[in-house]
Design a protein around this motif. Structure first.
Motif, mmCIF file in Angstrom:
data_model
loop_
_atom_site.group_PDB
_atom_site.id
_atom_site.type_symbol
_atom_site.label_atom_id
_atom_site.label_comp_id
_atom_site.label_asym_id
_atom_site.label_seq_id
_atom_site.Cartn_x
_atom_site.Cartn_y
_atom_site.Cartn_z
ATOM 1 N N ASP A 143 0.826 -1.212 0.000
ATOM 2 C CA ASP A 143 0.000 0.000 0.000
ATOM 3 C C ASP A 143 0.861 1.263 0.000
ATOM 4 O OD1 ASP A 143 -2.283 1.575 0.037
ATOM 5 O OD2 ASP A 143 -2.472 1.513 2.218
ATOM 6 N N LYS A 145 2.435 4.952 -0.544
ATOM 7 C CA LYS A 145 1.914 6.325 -0.615
ATOM 8 C C LYS A 145 2.958 7.218 -1.289
ATOM 9 C CE LYS A 145 -1.656 5.305 2.093
ATOM 10 N NZ LYS A 145 -1.272 3.928 2.501
ATOM 11 N N PRO A 146 2.510 8.237 -2.036
ATOM 12 C CA PRO A 146 3.465 9.157 -2.669
ATOM 13 C C PRO A 146 4.452 9.721 -1.656
ATOM 14 C CG PRO A 146 1.236 9.583 -3.461
ATOM 15 C CD PRO A 146 1.111 8.592 -2.331
ATOM 16 N N GLU A 148 6.842 8.101 -0.126
ATOM 17 C CA GLU A 148 7.443 7.098 0.740
ATOM 18 C C GLU A 148 8.694 6.501 0.090
ATOM 19 O OE1 GLU A 148 4.141 5.264 3.689
ATOM 20 O OE2 GLU A 148 4.150 4.365 1.680
ATOM 21 N N LYS A 170 3.596 4.985 -8.523
ATOM 22 C CA LYS A 170 2.809 5.457 -7.385
ATOM 23 C C LYS A 170 3.451 6.647 -6.660
ATOM 24 C CE LYS A 170 -0.509 2.610 -7.997
ATOM 25 N NZ LYS A 170 -1.852 3.119 -8.383
ATOM 26 N N CYS A 172 6.644 7.045 -5.399
ATOM 27 C CA CYS A 172 7.572 6.768 -4.302
ATOM 28 C C CYS A 172 9.017 7.028 -4.718
ATOM 29 C CB CYS A 172 7.453 5.307 -3.865
ATOM 30 S SG CYS A 172 5.824 4.861 -3.239
ATOM 31 N N ASP A 217 10.137 2.963 4.388
ATOM 32 C CA ASP A 217 8.709 2.763 4.652
ATOM 33 C C ASP A 217 8.235 1.377 4.206
ATOM 34 O OD1 ASP A 217 7.988 5.504 5.637
ATOM 35 O OD2 ASP A 217 8.791 6.032 3.662
#
Length: 344
Positions: A143, A145-146, A148, A170, A172, A217
């Motif tokens: 999952d 997130k931008p 990370e 995504k 990252c 992360d």
């Protein structure tokens, strides 16, 4: 039919590092399709790390191989004789026929491959099990997130190379770990990762700390062993470890073990282990989305194809397990220009 089919079986359970002597190459009678069956001539065989632990006589998520059994594996090939309307002669299908030249399938055990004949091998990696593994592991479990930081081990390999590109899609920051400068250049220059570290370098752990000042992360883990030891102390609070593979252990008589388990507790890290075969219903949607990104050029890939048929499969398998391959490891079982024996 009176014809034969070459196959490769496990001769006996390996001790430590697998060797070519652990395999048996032999001719067997070519099967004839019964009602509801089709005969498939294999074009390409996928070689994957999961095959190695299947050779050990231990409890696992699948029944271990017994001496004399055909080595398992995903394949793509052409239907050359059929008693099943849904699998017409000439169709290309993806199926699990293992290390053999010919095999029988039913409509429930084969997936029609709607690709140009020269591209059907994609159904064995980025548009097949490999791609579904990367998609499910990173996007569903991890999952992201931008913004990370995502670390991918075995970053130049079949799964890792897709994972890193999905993470970039995504938004990252992506750090790859690979074995050797050439693979690291490929990871950054061709696949578009932000950084790549050579885990064989003397300053690996120092550089890892420098490149993860805000911690990690998501760790997408394919390797285990000392590489995992170095990464666990870098995990962020409430980080995620997606445990996909443990290739460093596959040829050990005794497991390496997990030395940094305290870091998982101290930083409340979630660990997700998975096998993509448990999630077949997820495949179609993942492969459909991946196909769009491949068409747009947002996901790139490399194939390492062993030529010369099944006899070269054991050597190619060992090369993959020891990191000598580059990209998705395939075996060309039969060249596409070889005439098929349909109807004989």
């Amino acid at each position: 039919m009176g014809e034969t089919s070459l196959r490769v079986a496990m001769r006996d359970h390996p001790q430590g590092m697998v060797s070519e002597g652990d395999f048996l190459v032999e001719q067997t009678p070519r099967p004839a399709p019964g009602p509801g069956q089709a005969l498939v001539r294999v074009r390409h065989l996928s070689l994957d790390p999961y095959m190695r632990p299947m050779m050990n006589p231990v409890r696992s998520y699948v029944e271990p191989l017994k001496p004399g059994q055909t080595m398992p594996g995903a394949t793509v090939g052409e239907v050359v004789e059929s008693n099943e309307e849904a699998l017409p002669v000439g169709a290309h299908v993806a199926c699990m026929l293992g290390w053999q030249e010919y095999g029988l399938v039913t409509k429930d055990a084969a997936r029609i491959v709607d690709l140009d004949p020269g591209d059907i091998s994609l159904a064995l990696h980025v548009l097949g099990m490999t791609g579904a593994t990367a998609h499910y592991g990173l996007l569903h479990l991890g999952d992201p997130k931008p913004g990370e930081t995502v670390v991918v081990t075995a970053a130049s390999g079949a799964v890792g190379s897709v994972v890193g590109q999905l993470a970039k899609i995504k938004g990252c920051r992506v750090l790859g770990i690979a074995g050797g400068p050439e693979k690291c250049r490929y990871v950054t220059e061709e696949l578009g990762f932000d950084e790549c570290l050579d885990h064989r370098a003397d300053d690996f752990e120092q550089r890892l700390a420098e490149l993860t000042p805000d911690w990690v992360d998501i760790l997408f883990e394919n390797v285990g062993g000392p590489v995992l030891d170095a990464l666990l102390p870098r995990m962020n609070d409430h980080g995620r470890v997606v445990l996909c593979g443990n290739i460093s252990d596959y040829n050990r008589d005794e497991p390496y073990g997990l030395k940094g388990i305290s870091h998982l507790l101290l930083h409340r890290v979630n660990v997700y282990s998975f096998v993509i075969a448990d999630h077949r219903d997820y495949w179609p949607g993942a492969i459909g989305e991946l196909a769009g990104w491949v068409k747009e050029g947002r996901i790139r890939f490399r194939e390492d194809v062993a030529k010369g048929g099944l006899k070269g499969a054991p050597s190619a398998f060992i090369s993959m397990l020891t990191g000598r391959n580059f990209g998705k490891q395939l075996v060309e079982v039969a060249p596409a220009n070889v005439a098929s024996p349909a109807g004989n």
